[in-house]
Design an enzyme around this catalytic site. Sequence first.
Site, mmCIF file in Angstrom:
data_model
loop_
_atom_site.group_PDB
_atom_site.id
_atom_site.type_symbol
_atom_site.label_atom_id
_atom_site.label_comp_id
_atom_site.label_asym_id
_atom_site.label_seq_id
_atom_site.Cartn_x
_atom_site.Cartn_y
_atom_site.Cartn_z
ATOM 1 N N HIS A 1 9.937 0.526 4.159
ATOM 2 C CA HIS A 1 9.393 0.882 2.921
ATOM 3 C C HIS A 1 8.807 2.071 2.625
ATOM 4 C CE1 HIS A 1 5.476 -0.466 4.664
ATOM 5 N NE2 HIS A 1 4.863 0.532 3.816
ATOM 6 N N ASP B 1 11.298 -4.160 8.345
ATOM 7 C CA ASP B 1 10.604 -2.906 7.859
ATOM 8 C C ASP B 1 10.497 -1.698 8.953
ATOM 9 O OD1 ASP B 1 9.462 -1.669 6.015
ATOM 10 O OD2 ASP B 1 7.491 -2.559 6.031
ATOM 11 N N SER C 1 1.246 3.281 6.800
ATOM 12 C CA SER C 1 2.525 2.790 7.139
ATOM 13 C C SER C 1 3.300 3.794 7.890
ATOM 14 C CB SER C 1 3.087 2.345 5.863
ATOM 15 O OG SER C 1 2.179 1.366 5.262
#
Length: 222
Positions: A31, A61, A140
Amino acid sequence: IRRQRQMCIRDSSLGSGFVFDDLGHIITNAHVVEGASSTTITFLDGSQYTAQMIGMDRFTDIAVIKVDEKPRYLYPLQMGDSSTLKVGEQVAAIGNPFGLSGSMTSGIVSQIGRLLPSQDTGFSIPNVIQTDAAINPGNSGGPLLNMKGEVMGINTAIQSGTGTSAGIGFAVPSNTIKKVVPVLIEDGKYSHPWIGISGKDIDPELANVRDLDQSKGFLIVN
């Protein structure tokens, strides 16, 4: 990691990543780089390099990007065995929260074996690590490390009503990374096996309706 998307206006976002091998492969979250027209890697000395997309798996992911140059900071991290993690074990998260590069936060493993819904896929990521190490926007794709400096997971998501750390962060385990990343490097994608059924867990109310002796098991709906 900074990504850019060419639209009516120029849009960009920040994330983190870590070096997987000395060939220049870097691991981050899918993402973080999905939909990017260009991706720029910034190392701790401030040097910047354009990265190319190698492979991406939205279901876990995980994404792999690569820099062709050989920066002086291209040092792979040691991958650990996430199956050895214990609740209460100390861990540290490193990343780029709010653009503050190279930030480290510490905490413990709050729980293991969580099931984390994968963004917009309809599937969930299994065996996810829950931690109270502060994880914020920009973290992230960064590594979750044990006290030996081994990668135990990749910081992926937080549970928060405000969008900032509430002490509940989630990391995709290193054993998933070790399974998926080599295939992404080789093929650019990862093919997941899956069972073509859907349904719900048996709870006491459903057990009563179905006249079952125990409230456990799985009811197949489709």
